[in-house]
Design a protein around this motif. Structure first.
Motif, short mmCIF file in Angstrom:
data_model
loop_
_atom_site.label_atom_id
_atom_site.label_comp_id
_atom_site.label_asym_id
_atom_site.label_seq_id
_atom_site.Cartn_x
_atom_site.Cartn_y
_atom_site.Cartn_z
N UNK A 1 79.30 39.03 -4.58
CA UNK A 1 79.22 38.24 -4.75
C UNK A 1 80.42 38.39 -5.40
N UNK A 2 80.81 39.07 -5.66
CA UNK A 2 82.15 39.45 -6.70
C UNK A 2 83.45 39.70 -5.66
N UNK A 3 83.74 40.34 -5.05
CA UNK A 3 84.27 40.62 -3.73
C UNK A 3 84.70 40.33 -2.14
N UNK A 4 83.15 39.14 -2.08
CA UNK A 4 83.33 38.84 -0.67
C UNK A 4 82.07 37.61 -0.97
N UNK A 5 82.77 36.56 -2.28
CA UNK A 5 81.91 35.69 -1.77
C UNK A 5 81.95 34.34 -1.38
N UNK A 6 82.71 34.79 -0.09
CA UNK A 6 82.29 33.57 1.09
C UNK A 6 81.90 33.48 2.54
N UNK A 7 81.60 34.80 2.35
CA UNK A 7 79.94 35.26 3.11
C UNK A 7 79.10 34.25 3.41
N UNK A 8 78.83 33.82 4.22
CA UNK A 8 77.90 32.39 4.45
C UNK A 8 76.46 33.42 4.71
N UNK A 9 77.00 35.05 5.17
CA UNK A 9 75.46 35.52 5.99
C UNK A 9 74.75 36.18 4.15
N UNK A 10 75.88 36.01 3.14
CA UNK A 10 75.19 36.83 1.75
C UNK A 10 74.90 37.54 1.99
N UNK A 11 74.74 38.71 2.88
CA UNK A 11 74.56 40.52 2.74
C UNK A 11 75.16 41.39 3.67
N UNK A 12 75.07 41.98 3.54
CA UNK A 12 75.78 43.13 4.73
C UNK A 12 75.80 43.16 5.92
N UNK A 13 76.48 43.08 6.65
CA UNK A 13 75.95 43.43 8.32
C UNK A 13 75.02 45.09 8.82
N UNK A 14 74.13 44.75 9.53
CA UNK A 14 73.52 45.67 9.84
C UNK A 14 74.68 46.56 10.95
N UNK A 15 74.95 47.70 11.34
CA UNK A 15 75.59 48.28 12.11
C UNK A 15 75.07 48.09 14.17
N UNK A 16 73.59 47.90 14.09
CA UNK A 16 73.04 47.53 14.83
C UNK A 16 73.29 45.92 15.73
N UNK A 17 73.80 44.78 14.48
CA UNK A 17 74.19 43.08 14.30
C UNK A 17 75.32 43.30 15.33
#
Length: 257
Positions: free
Chosen positions: A208-224
């Protein structure tokens, strides 16, 4: 869509944990003979465990470490330049030595291995080279510009080597990975948000604070990230070269990188 890498040898650098470990596992699952690289014999052996993987220790951020890897693994069909370091730092306090460290690790490590392995791939008429870049290559983070600029350099490096390999059957690409959930990133997140927060809350606050432009709105998992790398390593990706392929959760707010 079936990806079969049987009969191919792959090397993933910085693959004892995080994205690198997921990439090594994904390539092996697709049938490749996979070499796992890390700085020490101990870390590599611990990462491999009882799996049928090749140990290729050596600090490839140094010429001597790269030589150690090349002695154990003189030829590969797939090279994944994943090794990288990152960390938050006040821009005006980044020293010359820190800038050099980031370029030695994040850029030159991949350059020296590409220089070693690319001629063999070209002579055989097939090969895959990839550089794991970052959304930070395009959206330079104010809190770690040395990291961002080193990843920007990878986009140019991969495009340049793709031109070197033109018409040879070898493809060279960079993968723009978005904010990804790894142990190292968890520590980085807690450098920027309240350490007393539980992880789920800390992650949401960070995005929310440092990566607000992410459309996924979550961290990506390494497997992805690994899924894209495995695809680009396959014959199915034969027409994709010289590209910067995004697995960023829509973080980069642009149609093209």
């Amino acid at each position: 869509m079936r990806i079969d890498l049987s009969g191919l040898t792959a090397l993933a650098t910085g693959a004892t944990r995080g994205i690198g470990a997921a990439i090594a596992a994904g390539l092996a699952q697709a049938g490749a003979r996979v070499a796992v690289n890390g700085r020490s014999e101990e870390s590599v052996r611990a990462a491999i465990g009882d799996r049928d993987l090749i140990a290729a220790p050596g600090d490839v951020a140094t010429e001597e470490g790269a030589r150690q890897v090349l002695e154990r693994l003189p030829d590969v069909d797939i090279l994944i330049n994943n090794l990288g370091i990152f960390g938050s730092r006040e821009p005006l306090e980044i020293t010359d030595g820190e800038w050099r460290q980031y370029f030695e690790t994040n850029v030159l490590a991949g350059v020296r291995l590409t220089r070693a392995y690319l001629p063999g791939m070209m002579s055989r008429g097939w090969g895959r080279v990839q550089y794991i870049a970052s959304d930070s290559a395009v959206v330079i983070p104010a809190e770690m510009i040395h990291y961002g600029v080193s990843k920007t350099a990878l986009l140019g490096v991969s495009r340049g080597f793709a031109k070197t390999a033109a018409g040879s059957g070898v493809t060279v690409n960079s993968v723009i990975a978005g904010p990804t959930h790894t142990g190292g990133v968890e520590e980085f997140v807690y450098q920027l948000v309240d350490r007393s927060l539980p992880w789920d809350e800390a992650q949401r606050e960070f995005m929310r604070t440092h990566r607000p432009q992410s459309l996924l709105q979550r961290l990506i998992e390494p497997e992805e990230i690994a899924n894209m790398v495995v695809y680009l390593s396959s014959p199915l990706a034969s027409a994709t070269t010289g590209g910067a392929v995004r697995v960023d959760g829509g973080y980069v707010d642009a149609i093209l990188p």
